[in-house]
Design a protein around this motif. Structure first.
Motif, PDB file in Angstrom:
ATOM      1  N   VAL A  48       0.863  -1.185   0.000  1.00  0.00           N
ATOM      2  CA  VAL A  48       0.000   0.000   0.000  1.00  0.00           C
ATOM      3  C   VAL A  48       0.892   1.225   0.000  1.00  0.00           C
ATOM      4  CG1 VAL A  48      -1.742   1.322   1.253  1.00  0.00           C
ATOM      5  CG2 VAL A  48      -1.837  -1.156   1.297  1.00  0.00           C
ATOM      6  N   TRP A  49       0.560   2.161  -0.841  1.00  0.00           N
ATOM      7  CA  TRP A  49       1.223   3.464  -0.868  1.00  0.00           C
ATOM      8  C   TRP A  49       0.117   4.494  -0.738  1.00  0.00           C
ATOM      9  CZ3 TRP A  49       0.453   7.280  -4.618  1.00  0.00           C
ATOM     10  CH2 TRP A  49       1.309   8.379  -4.529  1.00  0.00           C
ATOM     11  N   ILE A  50       0.261   5.439   0.167  1.00  0.00           N
ATOM     12  CA  ILE A  50      -0.743   6.483   0.387  1.00  0.00           C
ATOM     13  C   ILE A  50      -0.056   7.836   0.265  1.00  0.00           C
ATOM     14  CG2 ILE A  50      -2.408   7.461   2.007  1.00  0.00           C
ATOM     15  CD1 ILE A  50      -2.561   4.674   3.341  1.00  0.00           C
ATOM     16  N   LYS A  51      -0.695   8.753  -0.442  1.00  0.00           N
ATOM     17  CA  LYS A  51      -0.155  10.112  -0.572  1.00  0.00           C
ATOM     18  C   LYS A  51       0.101  10.708   0.808  1.00  0.00           C
ATOM     19  CE  LYS A  51      -0.473  11.109  -5.091  1.00  0.00           C
ATOM     20  NZ  LYS A  51       0.582  11.685  -5.886  1.00  0.00           N
ATOM     21  N   ASP A  52       1.048  11.622   0.872  1.00  0.00           N
ATOM     22  CA  ASP A  52       1.424  12.255   2.136  1.00  0.00           C
ATOM     23  C   ASP A  52       0.320  13.166   2.670  1.00  0.00           C
ATOM     24  OD1 ASP A  52       3.952  11.086   2.163  1.00  0.00           O
ATOM     25  OD2 ASP A  52       4.859  12.768   1.059  1.00  0.00           O
ATOM     26  N   VAL A  53       0.297  13.302   3.991  1.00  0.00           N
ATOM     27  CA  VAL A  53      -0.588  14.265   4.641  1.00  0.00           C
ATOM     28  C   VAL A  53      -0.258  15.652   4.083  1.00  0.00           C
ATOM     29  CG1 VAL A  53      -1.109  15.375   6.855  1.00  0.00           C
ATOM     30  CG2 VAL A  53      -0.881  12.883   6.718  1.00  0.00           C
ATOM     31  N   GLY A  54      -1.288  16.424   3.820  1.00  0.00           N
ATOM     32  CA  GLY A  54      -1.110  17.754   3.245  1.00  0.00           C
ATOM     33  C   GLY A  54      -1.236  17.781   1.738  1.00  0.00           C
ATOM     34  N   THR A  55      -1.289  16.612   1.113  1.00  0.00           N
ATOM     35  CA  THR A  55      -1.420  16.533  -0.343  1.00  0.00           C
ATOM     36  C   THR A  55      -2.858  16.806  -0.766  1.00  0.00           C
ATOM     37  OG1 THR A  55       0.335  14.862  -0.449  1.00  0.00           O
ATOM     38  CG2 THR A  55      -1.122  15.037  -2.364  1.00  0.00           C
ATOM     39  N   MET A  63      -5.422   8.715  -4.529  1.00  0.00           N
ATOM     40  CA  MET A  63      -4.970   9.134  -3.196  1.00  0.00           C
ATOM     41  C   MET A  63      -4.139   8.021  -2.568  1.00  0.00           C
ATOM     42  SD  MET A  63      -8.557   8.785  -1.174  1.00  0.00           S
ATOM     43  CE  MET A  63      -9.392   7.199  -1.196  1.00  0.00           C
ATOM     44  N   ALA A  64      -4.248   6.819  -3.144  1.00  0.00           N
ATOM     45  CA  ALA A  64      -3.502   5.662  -2.659  1.00  0.00           C
ATOM     46  C   ALA A  64      -3.312   4.700  -3.826  1.00  0.00           C
ATOM     47  CB  ALA A  64      -4.257   4.982  -1.522  1.00  0.00           C
ATOM     48  N   ALA A  85      -4.909  12.878   7.210  1.00  0.00           N
ATOM     49  CA  ALA A  85      -4.345  11.748   7.954  1.00  0.00           C
ATOM     50  C   ALA A  85      -4.268  10.552   7.019  1.00  0.00           C
ATOM     51  CB  ALA A  85      -5.206  11.406   9.173  1.00  0.00           C
ATOM     52  N   ARG A  86      -3.285   9.720   7.254  1.00  0.00           N
ATOM     53  CA  ARG A  86      -3.206   8.464   6.519  1.00  0.00           C
ATOM     54  C   ARG A  86      -2.975   7.354   7.534  1.00  0.00           C
ATOM     55  NH1 ARG A  86       2.393   8.362   3.100  1.00  0.00           N
ATOM     56  NH2 ARG A  86       3.776   8.128   4.871  1.00  0.00           N
ATOM     57  N   LEU A 107      -8.061   4.028   4.842  1.00  0.00           N
ATOM     58  CA  LEU A 107      -6.857   4.479   4.136  1.00  0.00           C
ATOM     59  C   LEU A 107      -6.466   5.907   4.494  1.00  0.00           C
ATOM     60  CD1 LEU A 107      -7.610   3.012   0.606  1.00  0.00           C
ATOM     61  CD2 LEU A 107      -6.043   2.107   2.334  1.00  0.00           C
ATOM     62  N   VAL A 108      -7.394   6.848   4.301  1.00  0.00           N
ATOM     63  CA  VAL A 108      -7.090   8.259   4.553  1.00  0.00           C
ATOM     64  C   VAL A 108      -8.266   8.954   5.214  1.00  0.00           C
ATOM     65  CG1 VAL A 108      -5.566   8.426   2.523  1.00  0.00           C
ATOM     66  CG2 VAL A 108      -7.930   9.160   2.336  1.00  0.00           C
ATOM     67  N   ARG A 109      -7.939  10.114   5.786  1.00  0.00           N
ATOM     68  CA  ARG A 109      -8.966  11.069   6.201  1.00  0.00           C
ATOM     69  C   ARG A 109      -8.699  12.313   5.365  1.00  0.00           C
ATOM     70  NH1 ARG A 109      -8.436   9.023  11.799  1.00  0.00           N
ATOM     71  NH2 ARG A 109     -10.209   7.611  11.980  1.00  0.00           N
ATOM     72  N   MET A 110      -9.781  12.830   4.778  1.00  0.00           N
ATOM     73  CA  MET A 110      -9.643  14.009   3.924  1.00  0.00           C
ATOM     74  C   MET A 110     -10.550  15.128   4.398  1.00  0.00           C
ATOM     75  SD  MET A 110      -9.367  12.517   0.014  1.00  0.00           S
ATOM     76  CE  MET A 110      -9.191  14.148  -0.699  1.00  0.00           C
ATOM     77  N   LYS A 111     -10.080  16.344   4.161  1.00  0.00           N
ATOM     78  CA  LYS A 111     -10.898  17.531   4.375  1.00  0.00           C
ATOM     79  C   LYS A 111     -11.297  18.017   2.982  1.00  0.00           C
ATOM     80  CE  LYS A 111     -10.995  22.089   6.242  1.00  0.00           C
ATOM     81  NZ  LYS A 111     -11.304  22.635   7.454  1.00  0.00           N
ATOM     82  N   PRO A 112     -12.599  18.029   2.679  1.00  0.00           N
ATOM     83  CA  PRO A 112     -13.026  18.420   1.333  1.00  0.00           C
ATOM     84  C   PRO A 112     -12.828  19.906   1.071  1.00  0.00           C
ATOM     85  CG  PRO A 112     -14.937  18.105   2.735  1.00  0.00           C
ATOM     86  CD  PRO A 112     -13.727  17.706   3.543  1.00  0.00           C
ATOM     87  N   ASP A 113     -12.597  20.241  -0.201  1.00  0.00           N
ATOM     88  CA  ASP A 113     -12.512  21.641  -0.596  1.00  0.00           C
ATOM     89  C   ASP A 113     -13.829  22.353  -0.304  1.00  0.00           C
ATOM     90  OD1 ASP A 113      -9.966  21.147  -1.526  1.00  0.00           O
ATOM     91  OD2 ASP A 113     -10.510  21.223  -3.656  1.00  0.00           O
TER      92      ASP A 113
END
Length: 148
Positions: A48-55, A63-64, A85-86, A107-113
């Protein structure tokens, strides 16, 4: 929790009806993970590869990335936003996705635009349940969760 052909389908989540589930959190973020039918289709996840926090990710951009013995591919963002968060546990133990896709293996936590449109392209409730069951039938999936 609903189940179809061994696949767990929680009724309280939102789905892109292809790969991911989404759960709104009280802090305005959204937790995102791979659905049970999707983890079954991919086989035992080995990497598993997940984009960095802040991306920042645009809608449908990866995103992964997951790799198994029979599949490798990107996991698309269900809406535009920033990864806040990842799941480091999944990075260290990718097979967790095959064991517990809706809880420990997010996998991730995202903040939507734009929080007012974050769920626009997602489905929930009875419509999601019926669509996921049709997906399972179309791809002839019989879910099983791997063990450690």
């Amino acid at each position: 929790m609903s189940e179809h052909r061994g696949c767990e389908l929680p009724e309280d989540l939102y789905y892109d009806l292809d790969y991911v589930w989404v759960r709104p959190e009280e802090d305005g973020t959204y937790t995102i993970g791979l659905t049970d039918p999707s983890q079954t289709m991919s086989g035992k996840v080995q990497y598993v590869w997940i984009k960095d926090v802040g991306t920042h990710r645009e809608w449908k951009k990866p995103m992964a990335r997951l790799e198994s013995g029979k599949w490798a591919g990107g996991i698309p963002a269900p809406f535009p936003g920033v990864i806040v968060a990842r799941n480091e546990t999944v990075l260290a133990n990718p097979n967790l996705i095959n064991i517990d896709p809706y809880h420990d293996a997010w996998l991730v936590r995202m903040k939507p635009d734009d929080p007012s449109t974050a769920l626009t392209h997602l489905t929930t409730g009875n419509a999601a349940q019926e669509a996921l069951k049709a997906w399972i039938e179309r791809y002839d999936v019989q879910c099983m969760r791997c063990q450690d």
